[in-house]
Write an enzyme that holds these catalytic residues in place. Structure first.
Site, PDB file in Angstrom:
ATOM      1  N   HIS A 315     -14.479 -92.376 -59.455  1.00  0.00           N
ATOM      2  CA  HIS A 315     -14.029 -92.626 -58.084  1.00  0.00           C
ATOM      3  C   HIS A 315     -13.008 -93.748 -57.981  1.00  0.00           C
ATOM      4  CE1 HIS A 315     -16.969 -95.907 -58.288  1.00  0.00           C
ATOM      5  NE2 HIS A 315     -16.450 -96.400 -57.180  1.00  0.00           N
ATOM      6  N   ASP A 316     -13.065 -94.725 -58.881  1.00  0.00           N
ATOM      7  CA  ASP A 316     -12.170 -95.887 -58.808  1.00  0.00           C
ATOM      8  C   ASP A 316     -11.012 -95.813 -59.798  1.00  0.00           C
ATOM      9  OD1 ASP A 316     -12.944 -97.487 -56.717  1.00  0.00           O
ATOM     10  OD2 ASP A 316     -14.305 -98.729 -57.890  1.00  0.00           O
ATOM     11  N   LYS A 319      -7.803 -97.773 -59.299  1.00  0.00           N
ATOM     12  CA  LYS A 319      -7.689 -99.226 -59.464  1.00  0.00           C
ATOM     13  C   LYS A 319      -6.837 -99.601 -60.679  1.00  0.00           C
ATOM     14  CE  LYS A 319     -11.651-101.051 -56.941  1.00  0.00           C
ATOM     15  NZ  LYS A 319     -12.962-101.708 -57.013  1.00  0.00           N
ATOM     16  N   HIS A 344      -5.699 -97.939 -53.821  1.00  0.00           N
ATOM     17  CA  HIS A 344      -6.408 -97.416 -54.995  1.00  0.00           C
ATOM     18  C   HIS A 344      -7.105 -96.098 -54.681  1.00  0.00           C
ATOM     19  CE1 HIS A 344     -10.271 -99.156 -53.469  1.00  0.00           C
ATOM     20  NE2 HIS A 344     -10.839 -98.269 -54.270  1.00  0.00           N
TER      21      HIS A 344
END
Length: 452
Positions: A315-316, A319, A344
């Site tokens: 999900h990240d 970033k 992000h």
């Protein structure tokens, strides 16, 4: 989802664009390096089995790059993305290195901080750079192994920054001590960086200039022959390049990825994501765990839980495109910093949407900071537009953020974190998800006591 079969090359090509983000490179850098390097490999007459390993080495050469981002910010008082992008244009000569350090260290810091930063780098520069490169290369090799690639691929990534004349890092290997894939990958990387910034002639000139120092003279000769072909640069700089690279994967048979392999790839890339900041170490794994606890409590079936776990792990991923000067800031994010942080989610959605096997997870990557009351980001979605899968991962994400150390505060006790979630129930997070998380945590605590 069950029984899925997808080409490994398709997945890795798409994920390589996430690695371009963390290196501050234009999108497609790893794909272009792959095109250059496989042409060199074919020019050398490498067999298909070696060419296939070379192909994946080139696409994954930057696997460990997120692991030194925070350290670069700390030492150089700089935006790690811009720093990495510009440093790739430095040839290692003393004059260029000094100009780079003075021009990139602490430009947004106070004069005293900048002075101390530059002094530290000038006094300890060799040791600092060796440590940064060693961290990056070792981490990249470890993750390649997690993704089931051969030792030849892992070692190709491990030796990426070694130079033909022994002046590279982290070990100072020279000549044929350096793995062939490492030698090809470094040359291909520099060739692309200089063609992107100055065109084909600048690229050819830089490779020739570093022959015998950075690069194996036999490889520079092979590159020169490849670069002289009329269509080489045209294809390299065309919009069709990604399709060309995907369709030209070496080997007798394309490698396919099944569900188990996709799980391993998601878990490995979670390590890349979390290595970006010391404050996110283990975050993706913990969000996956809390997500699964919620999903289990809600009665979601095994296939749905597997999907949610992958989505939580990735999900990240966006970033990787955010500077550590923002991610690790100890105070409140203001203005442009906050805008960078919010992006992000967009990056996550963009990257995952390009991978057929992870395309459904793109919705979660893009929306995990939305709120039921419409006050989230990036789109300001309201409850009816936020799927339950997003609500589950979002609840797990915030719960982990609250119970882990952050630059601006210490970790909270579980009870306090749950209290904050309940304060925003129905506005920020779904009370059904909070209830499921609370029950799962209670049950886990009971099971622990019974086991004791």
């Amino acid at each position: 989802m069950s029984g899925i079969q997808i080409r490994l090359a398709e997945i890795i090509e798409a994920l390589s664009k996430a690695l371009d983000l963390t290196e501050g490179q234009p999108p497609g850098h790893c794909i272009r390096a792959c095109y250059i390097g496989t042409h060199i490999g074919r020019e050398l007459g490498l067999p298909d089995s070696a060419l296939q390993d070379l192909y994946y080495t080139l696409l994954l050469k930057d696997l460990g790059c997120s692991s030194n981002a925070a350290r670069i910010c700390e030492i150089y008082l700089a935006d790690d993305l811009a720093f990495k992008r510009d440093f790739k244009l430095v040839d290692g000569s003393l004059g260029q290195v000094l100009r780079f350090v003075i021009g990139h260290t602490g430009m947004q810091a106070g004069l005293a901080e900048r002075f101390r930063g530059i002094l530290n780098i000038l006094q300890n520069g060799g040791e600092i750079v060796t440590d940064l490169i060693q961290t990056r290369c070792q981490r990249g090799a470890e993750i390649a192994r997690m993704m089931r690639f051969s030792e030849a691929v892992a070692n190709g990534i491990l030796g990426l920054d070694e130079h033909w004349n022994g002046g590279g890092r982290p070990i100072g290997l020279s000549g044929t001590e350096i793995p062939l894939f490492s030698r090809i990958a470094l040359l291909s990387q520099i060739a692309d960086i200089f063609q992107a910034s100055g065109g084909p002639e600048a690229s050819k000139a830089e490779i020739a200039k570093r022959s015998g120092t950075w690069f194996d003279p036999d490889l520079t000769a092979a590159f020169a022959r490849v670069a002289a072909r009329p269509d080489f640069w045209e294809i390299l700089r065309s919009e069709a390049l990604e399709e060309v690279v995907l369709s030209s994967e070496p080997g007798q048979q394309a490698i396919m990825a099944d569900d188990d392999y996709l799980d391993d790839i998601a878990a490995a890339f979670a390590k890349v994501i979390d290595a970006k900041s010391p404050y996110t170490s283990g975050h993706s794994d913990r969000v996956a765990l809390f997500t699964d606890l919620i999903a289990e409590e809600m009665g979601i079936d095994a296939e749905g839980r597997r999907f949610l776990k992958r989505a939580a792990l990735l999900h990240d991923i966006g970033k990787l495109g955010v500077s550590n000067s923002v991610l690790d800031k100890p105070g409140k994010l203001e203005g442009e910093e906050w805008e960078q942080m919010k992006r992000h989610s967009e990056f996550s959605e963009l990257i995952l949407s390009r991978i057929h096997a992870f395309s459904e997870a793109a919705v979660i990557g893009g929306a995990h900071h939305e709120r039921l009351d419409g006050k989230g980001y990036p789109r300001g979605l309201t409850a009816e537009a936020i799927p339950m899968e997003v609500r589950i991962v979002s609840t797990a994400d915030v719960f982990d953020a609250l119970t882990a150390d952050r630059p601006y505060r210490a970790a909270m006790p579980i009870a306090k974190a749950l209290g904050i979630l309940w304060e925003g129930a129905g506005q920020s997070h779904d009370p059904v998800c909070i209830t499921a998380l609370e029950r799962a945590l209670d049950r886990t605590a009971i099971e622990k006591k019974a086991a004791a």
